[in-house]
Write an enzyme that holds these catalytic residues in place. Structure first.
Site, PDB file in Angstrom:
ATOM      1  N   ASP A   1      55.463  36.828  16.576  1.00 19.84           N
ATOM      2  CA  ASP A   1      55.096  38.154  17.058  1.00 19.84           C
ATOM      3  C   ASP A   1      55.626  39.234  16.131  1.00 19.84           C
ATOM      4  O   ASP A   1      54.948  40.242  15.880  1.00 19.84           O
ATOM      5  CB  ASP A   1      55.642  38.378  18.463  1.00 19.84           C
ATOM      6  CG  ASP A   1      54.911  37.543  19.516  1.00 19.84           C
ATOM      7  OD1 ASP A   1      53.869  36.955  19.180  1.00 19.84           O
ATOM      8  OD2 ASP A   1      55.395  37.493  20.664  1.00 19.84           O
TER       9      ASP A   1
ATOM     10  N   ARG B   1      54.705  25.118  21.123  1.00 19.36           N
ATOM     11  CA  ARG B   1      55.664  24.653  22.117  1.00 19.36           C
ATOM     12  C   ARG B   1      55.156  24.974  23.508  1.00 19.36           C
ATOM     13  O   ARG B   1      54.802  26.110  23.803  1.00 19.36           O
ATOM     14  CB  ARG B   1      57.024  25.314  21.888  1.00 19.36           C
ATOM     15  CG  ARG B   1      58.121  24.792  22.796  1.00 19.36           C
ATOM     16  CD  ARG B   1      59.471  25.402  22.467  1.00 19.36           C
ATOM     17  NE  ARG B   1      59.565  26.803  22.856  1.00 19.36           N
ATOM     18  CZ  ARG B   1      60.693  27.494  22.838  1.00 19.36           C
ATOM     19  NH1 ARG B   1      61.813  26.929  22.419  1.00 19.36           N
ATOM     20  NH2 ARG B   1      60.722  28.767  23.217  1.00 19.36           N
TER      21      ARG B   1
ATOM     22  N   ASP C   1      60.755  36.649  18.865  1.00 14.81           N
ATOM     23  CA  ASP C   1      59.706  35.703  18.509  1.00 14.81           C
ATOM     24  C   ASP C   1      59.258  35.989  17.077  1.00 14.81           C
ATOM     25  O   ASP C   1      58.698  37.049  16.786  1.00 14.81           O
ATOM     26  CB  ASP C   1      58.528  35.845  19.471  1.00 14.81           C
ATOM     27  CG  ASP C   1      57.445  34.797  19.225  1.00 14.81           C
ATOM     28  OD1 ASP C   1      56.796  34.863  18.150  1.00 14.81           O
ATOM     29  OD2 ASP C   1      57.263  33.931  20.078  1.00 14.81           O
TER      30      ASP C   1
ATOM     31  N   THR D   1      57.594  22.790  29.436  1.00 16.29           N
ATOM     32  CA  THR D   1      58.360  21.573  29.145  1.00 16.29           C
ATOM     33  C   THR D   1      59.193  21.687  27.876  1.00 16.29           C
ATOM     34  O   THR D   1      60.052  20.840  27.615  1.00 16.29           O
ATOM     35  CB  THR D   1      57.401  20.383  28.979  1.00 16.29           C
ATOM     36  OG1 THR D   1      56.556  20.604  27.839  1.00 16.29           O
ATOM     37  CG2 THR D   1      56.534  20.212  30.215  1.00 16.29           C
TER      38      THR D   1
END
Length: 212
Positions: free
Chosen positions: A206, A103, A203, A107
């Site tokens: 992570d 991603r 995340d 944007t």
């Protein structure tokens, strides 16, 4: 599009442990693996079967086997890899393809950097593994790619989903006649300004593998 939120005490228990900031990477990987297997049980209720007769030590018995062509499991790299073993443990006859998608944090759109899939998916049931359905851009792009190659239907298995992501996927395939399902452990409150699920679990990549 059909959305299934799996309501089960074990699912809620493992998800709570995944959310906890004190859960380290080894424990997070184990919990994610276990949670995916529970979600996969619900996600595969409509997997295609064929009826067969087998011989038991006593007499013939009627049963079923998974139909051909085999289902295709598609983890979205890198975080989706943490869901693969839990899925294939339950669906051991499935084949596995891979999608590398990232991603753009500016944007919030998905970009594909690696594809390892059969050229034709005609008649195949596909199961996409994507831990976090946040904005929905990555999952929508992945599902579109699978349908472009001829997939019969697509089920996405996500640890968590945001309302915004679910709405985006639903809008993308509304009126197309393409069967799409999302199976998740929970639908959280919202996205924050950075596109992260709130309260979420951070995340997923992570927390599975460390920051890299």
């Amino acid at each position: 599009m059909e959305t299934l939120v799996v309501d089960h005490p074990l699912v809620a228990h493992k998800l709570t442990a995944l959310r906890d900031v004190r859960t380290d990477s080894p424990a997070f990987r184990r919990l994610a693996d276990e949670l995916v297997t529970l979600l996969a049980y619900e996600a595969t209720r409509d997997v295609r079967i064929t009826h067969v007769t087998v011989e038991t030590p006593v007499s013939p018995a009627q049963g079923v086997r998974l139909a051909r062509p085999a289902p295709l499991v598609v983890p979205i790299l890198r975080a989706g890899l943490g869901m693969l073993e839990g899925m294939t443990r339950l669906l051991s006859t499935a084949e596995v393809g891979f999608l590398g998608m990232i991603r753009d944090e500016g944007t919030l759109t998905a970009q594909t950097y690696a594809t390892r899939l059969p050229e034709s998916l005609a008649g195949r049931q596909c199961y996409v593994l994507d831990p976090m359905l946040a904005t929905g851009g990555t999952l929508t792009a992945a599902i579109e790619l699978l349908f472009e190659r001829g997939a019969a239907d697509v089920t996405a298995i996500c640890l968590l989903a945001a309302p915004e992501g679910l709405a985006r996927v639903k809008t993308a395939f509304a009126g197309t006649g393409r069967p799409v399902r999302v199976v998740t452990a929970a639908v959280d409150d919202r996205l924050d300004v950075k596109g992260y699920i709130v309260p979420g679990l951070g995340d997923a990549g992570d927390r599975l593998y460390g920051i890299a």
